[in-house]
Design a protein around this motif. Sequence first.
Motif, short mmCIF file in Angstrom:
data_model
loop_
_atom_site.label_atom_id
_atom_site.label_comp_id
_atom_site.label_asym_id
_atom_site.label_seq_id
_atom_site.Cartn_x
_atom_site.Cartn_y
_atom_site.Cartn_z
N ALA A 90 0.82 -1.21 0.00
CA ALA A 90 0.00 0.00 0.00
C ALA A 90 0.86 1.26 0.00
O ALA A 90 0.49 2.27 -0.62
N THR A 91 1.98 1.23 0.70
CA THR A 91 2.87 2.38 0.75
C THR A 91 3.33 2.76 -0.65
O THR A 91 3.33 3.95 -1.02
N ILE A 92 3.71 1.78 -1.43
CA ILE A 92 4.21 2.03 -2.77
C ILE A 92 3.08 2.42 -3.72
O ILE A 92 3.24 3.32 -4.56
N GLN A 93 1.93 1.78 -3.58
CA GLN A 93 0.80 2.12 -4.43
C GLN A 93 0.36 3.57 -4.23
O GLN A 93 -0.05 4.24 -5.19
N ALA A 94 0.46 4.09 -3.02
CA ALA A 94 0.10 5.49 -2.77
C ALA A 94 1.05 6.43 -3.51
O ALA A 94 0.62 7.46 -4.06
N ILE A 95 2.34 6.08 -3.55
CA ILE A 95 3.33 6.89 -4.28
C ILE A 95 3.01 6.89 -5.77
O ILE A 95 3.00 7.94 -6.43
N LEU A 96 2.72 5.71 -6.30
CA LEU A 96 2.40 5.61 -7.72
C LEU A 96 1.09 6.33 -8.05
O LEU A 96 0.92 6.85 -9.16
N ALA A 97 0.17 6.38 -7.09
CA ALA A 97 -1.12 7.02 -7.34
C ALA A 97 -1.00 8.52 -7.62
O ALA A 97 -1.86 9.09 -8.29
N VAL A 98 0.06 9.15 -7.11
CA VAL A 98 0.25 10.58 -7.40
C VAL A 98 1.19 10.78 -8.58
O VAL A 98 1.51 11.92 -8.93
N GLY A 99 1.64 9.70 -9.19
CA GLY A 99 2.51 9.80 -10.35
C GLY A 99 3.98 9.94 -10.03
O GLY A 99 4.80 10.13 -10.93
N ALA A 100 4.34 9.83 -8.75
CA ALA A 100 5.74 9.93 -8.35
C ALA A 100 6.42 8.56 -8.47
O ALA A 100 5.78 7.54 -8.70
N THR A 101 7.74 8.56 -8.29
CA THR A 101 8.55 7.36 -8.40
C THR A 101 9.08 6.94 -7.04
O THR A 101 9.69 7.76 -6.35
N PRO A 102 8.86 5.69 -6.62
CA PRO A 102 9.47 5.23 -5.37
C PRO A 102 10.97 5.00 -5.55
O PRO A 102 11.39 4.33 -6.50
N ARG A 103 11.76 5.58 -4.68
CA ARG A 103 13.20 5.32 -4.67
C ARG A 103 13.48 4.45 -3.45
O ARG A 103 13.56 4.94 -2.31
#
Length: 384
Positions: A90-103
């Motif tokens: 869920a943590t990563i999906q929230a980042i992707l939901a705003v169009g940002a990239t998880p590092r």
Amino acid sequence: MINSSKPDTRRNARPYLYGQEAAAVAQALESGQYGHTSVTEEFEQRIAEFLGVHDAVAVTSGTAALHTALLAAKAGPGDEVIVPSMTFCATIQAILAVGATPRFIEIDPATLCVDHQLVLEAVTDKTAAVMPVLFGGRPVDLSAIREDLDERGIVVIEDAAHAFGSRHGTRRVGASGTALTCFSFGPIKNLTCGQGGMVIPRTPAEADTIRRTRLLGVVQSQGERANTTSYRVEGFGLRYQLSALNAAIGLVQLDGFQAAEDTRRHLWRTYRDALAPLDGVTLVDVDVDQAVPHLCQVRIAHRDEVFAALRGRDIGVGVHYPPNHTQPAFAAFRRHLPETEQAGEEILSLPFHQHPTEPDIDLVVTSLEQALTSAGGSSGRGRP
């Protein structure tokens, strides 16, 4: 309290009810208003008072809390968010939901959390936010790099899904005023609403932004809209309002939270003492004097064999979590993270909720010892 006489080591996690939740929900139902009402607002106020903060904004889930916090931080396409791979997806999906990239960054193997040096080394010109995960309820201290992050305009968003009630020193997590803090009140969390979440904003402006976002970008509240022929939409938004039914459960849970805090700490310490004589078992440190533990995890060799053996004995072990950078959905962001990858092969979550008694914990530990011996992962009792 209910269910306290029915311990269950067959499940890894289990909700705990105090006995008044059904009546609270019935009262909310009798009101005829089930959406965002004064019950939700009372829950927000009570959470703010409990934490010692000025405001708290209720949303539908911990994932919604992370999503709205990222939107409030203006993270979006072209931005990076520094985050550990060792967290729920869920943590990563929230980042992707705003169009940002998880590092993705590495973890401290003793705590499964990030530390300030690992965060600082990962910062780039694209970094918009840092999202430390308070794994198992353990607080994460980034104060040593606070000035560096502030100078670069990098927002800290605490994923405190596991950590409601935990403390940074004398303050509860969420009360620092330097981070957007996101809680989850899902079914098995330390405090449950059935389903729900909360964002602790740093400023009134952030609170206003999050409130608009959770109501589809609409400026007026429900009460205000009832007295006008129109309403105004000022930006992007989602349907993330917490219902009165969920908030009613949360209010009862909050009344009982001191008991939850005491019980979880006691059970974690009981596990710690019972596990101490076992060879080949390393307990993941949650800093129990500061944390309200959400998980009790060990690191062991031959984890998959031990997992299968314990499941065969009807012991509800689990794995929290397979590292996200190894997931197919996130393959584009994969990096080599040896500490995280080794932890992903070794971690085992023992049954941990407010139902087990000390004899139940003894049963779990004895079963673990037998499974380790069978799998060749331990020589049994006695330290080397």
